[in-house]
Design an enzyme around this catalytic site. Structure first.
Site, PDB file in Angstrom:
ATOM      1  N   VAL A   1       8.777 -17.969 -73.225  1.00 20.34           N
ATOM      2  CA  VAL A   1       9.002 -17.946 -71.845  1.00 20.34           C
ATOM      3  C   VAL A   1       9.057 -19.197 -70.926  1.00 20.34           C
ATOM      4  CG1 VAL A   1       7.708 -17.055 -69.591  1.00 20.34           C
ATOM      5  CG2 VAL A   1       7.532 -15.905 -71.829  1.00 20.34           C
TER       6      VAL A   1
ATOM      7  N   LYS B   1      -5.039 -14.070 -59.416  1.00 19.95           N
ATOM      8  CA  LYS B   1      -4.186 -15.317 -58.705  1.00 19.95           C
ATOM      9  C   LYS B   1      -2.955 -14.784 -58.574  1.00 19.95           C
ATOM     10  CE  LYS B   1      -2.279 -19.621 -60.375  1.00 19.95           C
ATOM     11  NZ  LYS B   1      -0.970 -18.879 -60.954  1.00 19.95           N
ATOM     12  N   ASN B   2      -2.142 -14.122 -59.552  1.00 16.67           N
ATOM     13  CA  ASN B   2      -0.862 -13.897 -59.545  1.00 16.67           C
ATOM     14  C   ASN B   2      -0.177 -12.614 -58.961  1.00 16.67           C
ATOM     15  OD1 ASN B   2      -0.315 -16.398 -60.616  1.00 16.67           O
ATOM     16  ND2 ASN B   2       0.092 -15.837 -62.588  1.00 16.67           N
TER      17      ASN B   2
ATOM     18  N   CYS C   1       3.132 -25.657 -61.561  1.00 22.19           N
ATOM     19  CA  CYS C   1       3.134 -26.453 -62.811  1.00 22.19           C
ATOM     20  C   CYS C   1       4.292 -26.770 -63.417  1.00 22.19           C
ATOM     21  CB  CYS C   1       2.388 -25.719 -63.906  1.00 22.19           C
ATOM     22  SG  CYS C   1       0.531 -25.415 -63.330  1.00 22.19           S
TER      23      CYS C   1
ATOM     24  N   ARG D   1       4.503 -22.183 -55.695  1.00 20.12           N
ATOM     25  CA  ARG D   1       5.846 -21.509 -55.934  1.00 20.12           C
ATOM     26  C   ARG D   1       5.782 -20.530 -54.862  1.00 20.12           C
ATOM     27  NH1 ARG D   1       8.283 -23.652 -59.125  1.00 20.12           N
ATOM     28  NH2 ARG D   1      10.216 -22.280 -59.340  1.00 20.12           N
TER      29      ARG D   1
ATOM     30  N   ASP E   1       0.697 -17.348 -70.411  1.00 21.03           N
ATOM     31  CA  ASP E   1      -0.530 -18.150 -69.885  1.00 21.03           C
ATOM     32  C   ASP E   1      -1.903 -17.900 -70.582  1.00 21.03           C
ATOM     33  OD1 ASP E   1       0.455 -18.645 -66.990  1.00 21.03           O
ATOM     34  OD2 ASP E   1       0.979 -16.699 -67.568  1.00 21.03           O
TER      35      ASP E   1
HETATM   36  N1  EPU Z   1      13.789 -18.390 -64.500  1.00 22.71           N
HETATM   37  C1  EPU Z   1      14.941 -18.748 -64.019  1.00 22.71           C
HETATM   38  N2  EPU Z   1      15.342 -18.528 -62.882  1.00 22.71           N
HETATM   39  C2  EPU Z   1      14.528 -18.071 -61.856  1.00 22.71           C
HETATM   40  C3  EPU Z   1      13.474 -17.416 -62.163  1.00 22.71           C
HETATM   41  C4  EPU Z   1      13.014 -17.692 -63.499  1.00 22.71           C
HETATM   42  O1  EPU Z   1      15.563 -19.366 -65.241  1.00 22.71           O
HETATM   43  O2  EPU Z   1      15.426 -17.945 -60.678  1.00 22.71           O
HETATM   44  C5  EPU Z   1      13.015 -18.690 -65.867  1.00 22.71           C
HETATM   45  C6  EPU Z   1      11.879 -19.543 -65.593  1.00 22.71           C
HETATM   46  O3  EPU Z   1      12.477 -20.864 -65.725  1.00 22.71           O
HETATM   47  C7  EPU Z   1      11.010 -19.076 -66.740  1.00 22.71           C
HETATM   48  C8  EPU Z   1      11.318 -17.565 -66.953  1.00 22.71           C
HETATM   49  O4  EPU Z   1      12.369 -17.413 -66.183  1.00 22.71           O
HETATM   50  O5  EPU Z   1      11.709 -19.807 -67.955  1.00 22.71           O
HETATM   51  C9  EPU Z   1      10.153 -16.841 -66.281  1.00 22.71           C
HETATM   52  O6  EPU Z   1       9.622 -17.307 -65.118  1.00 22.71           O
HETATM   53  P1  EPU Z   1       9.241 -16.427 -64.049  1.00 22.71           P
HETATM   54  O7  EPU Z   1       9.933 -16.152 -62.944  1.00 22.71           O
HETATM   55  O8  EPU Z   1       8.804 -14.846 -64.789  1.00 22.71           O
HETATM   56  O9  EPU Z   1       7.608 -17.020 -63.894  1.00 22.71           O
HETATM   57  P2  EPU Z   1       7.089 -17.298 -62.223  1.00 22.71           P
HETATM   58  O10 EPU Z   1       7.347 -15.928 -61.241  1.00 22.71           O
HETATM   59  O11 EPU Z   1       7.497 -18.448 -61.620  1.00 22.71           O
HETATM   60  C10 EPU Z   1       4.923 -16.240 -62.717  1.00 22.71           C
HETATM   61  C11 EPU Z   1       3.538 -16.774 -62.671  1.00 22.71           C
HETATM   62  C12 EPU Z   1       3.207 -17.679 -63.874  1.00 22.71           C
HETATM   63  C13 EPU Z   1       3.395 -17.010 -65.225  1.00 22.71           C
HETATM   64  C14 EPU Z   1       4.920 -16.241 -65.235  1.00 22.71           C
HETATM   65  C15 EPU Z   1       5.324 -15.461 -66.591  1.00 22.71           C
HETATM   66  C16 EPU Z   1       2.830 -16.634 -60.670  1.00 22.71           C
HETATM   67  C17 EPU Z   1       2.573 -17.443 -59.416  1.00 22.71           C
HETATM   68  N3  EPU Z   1       3.042 -17.377 -61.610  1.00 22.71           N
HETATM   69  O12 EPU Z   1       5.527 -17.258 -62.660  1.00 22.71           O
HETATM   70  O13 EPU Z   1       1.817 -18.234 -64.026  1.00 22.71           O
HETATM   71  O14 EPU Z   1       3.278 -17.786 -66.388  1.00 22.71           O
HETATM   72  O15 EPU Z   1       5.231 -15.592 -64.086  1.00 22.71           O
HETATM   73  O16 EPU Z   1       4.556 -14.636 -66.631  1.00 22.71           O
HETATM   74  O17 EPU Z   1       2.916 -15.344 -60.552  1.00 22.71           O
HETATM   75  C18 EPU Z   1       0.081 -19.631 -64.027  1.00 22.71           C
HETATM   76  O18 EPU Z   1      -0.569 -18.755 -63.539  1.00 22.71           O
HETATM   77  O19 EPU Z   1      -0.454 -20.654 -64.347  1.00 22.71           O
HETATM   78  C19 EPU Z   1       1.518 -19.409 -64.307  1.00 22.71           C
HETATM   79  C20 EPU Z   1       2.365 -20.442 -64.629  1.00 22.71           C
END
Ligand code: EPU
Length: 441
Positions: A336, A24-25, A120, A96, A314
């Site tokens: 995280v 998915k990611n 989420c 997202r 996750d």
């Molecule tokens: N963060 C910031 N500012 C930003 C971006 C992120 O403060 O501009 C913080 C977030 O709030 C969080 C941390 O950095 O505390 C990590 O966030 P990240 O950007 O790595 O997460 P994401 O890209 O939004 C993806 C996956 C998530 C997974 C995380 C960590 C996707 C669509 N989602 O999220 O997956 O938990 O990376 O590996 O790729 C899921 O599949 O259920 C899911 C939530």
């Protein structure tokens, strides 16, 4: 009959074989990358999940022709054009991924409109890193009540950027923007999850020049044009781990075809420490991993979630359900996301003993200590779980509720179960294939 409620008759072990497909990611980001090519791209093994539907809808609104092809999708970007804001906004709040359209649309059209994001509720999930990076490339960002408007009056130019935290999404944002920006980009403190490495492989196939150095440094040399790609994505290691935990929590035996050891090494270490057994089949045609409960008592563990190569955030929620069955005190420090332990309340109503704390119960540097976030948990086990009525809070927390209901004695009702479709393809049929006693209520 309510379509969004699952009635689960718990207490029976899950046994059998299921298959995981494209991650998915990764898949949703690979779909966005297709916008950058001048020729069609082909992505194999695309799961039928909500994020894929949303991204497909957005691509089609921007003129990309999307067709289905033997379990995969083909994207033809020959007629990319501007989409109507009202039509884009139909997708507001649903995923997202739309934030990753910024760079590709700026390159293709010179402007972009991004709707409000969904995803989420597991923390604030700001996009400050994304916007700071885009501004450094030369984008002008206008935040309006409808959504984000971006332009690049002087084009996009390579830059040096250091992420305050190795965010997965912000790293992808930089990659998808830098590949066609003029000049060289150096990204420091980048995320290096396997899904990101796979995205880099896709971009390289398209003609991008990307060097992954040690110590989280990625260097991208911008090129003027990219071609389409043909790619088979890595499989979903989050889903694979979820089913592994379901095997452990229900004292079952599940073979996850498609699961890859190399992407799950950290998980497999913890799985072994808890007392789970696994066996890898790496034959090319029907490879996968068999996960089972070998009998006897499970053991408590201490773990901290972290960015790759740490224990994924996750993986945490499904594993905690198995930890309610382990003897002793397990400790989980979530570093995280600040609000990813809310689902434990429901487990407590089912008979688990889980206490959550604001303190950091572990040594990994964490952004949430001494702030008001309950981000550490102590799980005392083993506990006998009993049935309950549960409301799905988010994707991974929701799957953990489902596992708990399957492990518990008695009949549970799981409300809002369709949310699980966001990340788990066809989970009703997979449950049936594993012999779960569950039906739509
Ligand atoms: N963060 C910031 N500012 C930003 C971006 C992120 O403060 O501009 C913080 C977030 O709030 C969080 C941390 O950095 O505390 C990590 O966030 P990240 O950007 O790595 O997460 P994401 O890209 O939004 C993806 C996956 C998530 C997974 C995380 C960590 C996707 C669509 N989602 O999220 O997956 O938990 O990376 O590996 O790729 C899921 O599949 O259920 C899911 C939530």
């Amino acid at each position: 009959m309510m379509d969004d409620v699952l009635k689960v008759y718990g207490g029976a072990p899950l046994h059998g074989e299921i298959t995981v497909r494209g991650a998915k990611n990764l898949v949703s980001k690979a779909m966005v990358a297709a916008l950058l090519g001048d020729t069609p791209s082909r992505l194999a093994d695309v799961p039928k999940i909500r994020d894929v539907e949303v991204v497909r809808g957005l691509l089609e609104l921007h003129g990309v022709k999307v067709t289905e092809d033997a379990g995969g999708l083909v994207f033809d970007p020959a007629n990319v054009g501007t989409a109507e804001i009202d039509e884009i906004n139909v997708h507001a709040g649903s995923s997202r991924i739309p934030i990753l359209f910024c760079g590709p649309l700026l390159h293709r059209l010179g402007h972009a409109f991004i709707p409000d994001l969904g995803g989420c509720h597991i923390g604030d999930r700001p996009i400050d890193f994304h916007l700071a990076a885009l501004r450094q490339f030369g984008a002008v960002v206008d935040k309006t009540p409808q959504g984000l408007h971006l332009t690049a009056p002087n084009g996009l130019h390579g830059t040096k950027f250091e992420l305050p935290y190795p965010s997965v999404g912000a790293t992808e944002q930089v990659l998808l923007t830098a590949v066609r920006a003029e000049g060289v980009t150096e990204l420091r403190n980048a995320a290096v999850e396997p899904e990101i490495v796979d995205l880099i492989c896709i971009l390289q196939k398209m003609g991008a020049i990307i060097k992954v150095h040690t110590d989280r440094v990625i260097e991208i040399e911008g090129v003027t044009s990219l071609r389409g790609y043909s790619h088979r994505p890595i499989t979903d290691r989050l889903e694979a781990a979820s089913w592994a935990c379901a095997a452990l929590a229900t004292k079952g035996d599940i073979t996850v075809k498609g699961a890859r050891q190399v992407d799950m090494m950290t998980f497999l270490n913890v799985f072994t420490s808890v007392g789970g057994a696994f066996e890898v089949d790496d034959s090319p045609t029907k490879g996968g991993i068999r996960f089972w409960h070998p009998g006897g008592e499970l053991r408590a563990v201490a773990l901290e979630t972290d960015v790759h190569p740490g224990f994924m955030t996750d993986w945490q929620q499904p594993l905690v359900v198995a930890l309610t069955q382990a003897r002793g005190l397990s400790i989980v420090h979530e570093t995280v996301y600040e609000r990813r332990l809310g689902y434990t309340d429901a487990l407590n109503t089912m008979g688990a003993t889980i206490q959550v704390y604001r303190d950091c119960l572990g040594g990994t540097p964490c952004r949430f200590g001494r702030r008001n976030f309950k981000h550490s948990a102590v799980i005392a086990g083993p506990s006998k779980l009993h049935a309950a009525d549960l409301v799905i809070p988010d994707l991974r927390g929701g799957f953990s509720h489902l596992i708990a209901a399957l492990a518990a004695e008695g009949t549970s009702h799981v409300f809002g179960v369709n949310l699980i479709n966001r990340g788990y393809e066809d989970f009703d049929s997979k449950l049936a294939a594993l012999g779960a006693h569950a039906e739509r209520a």
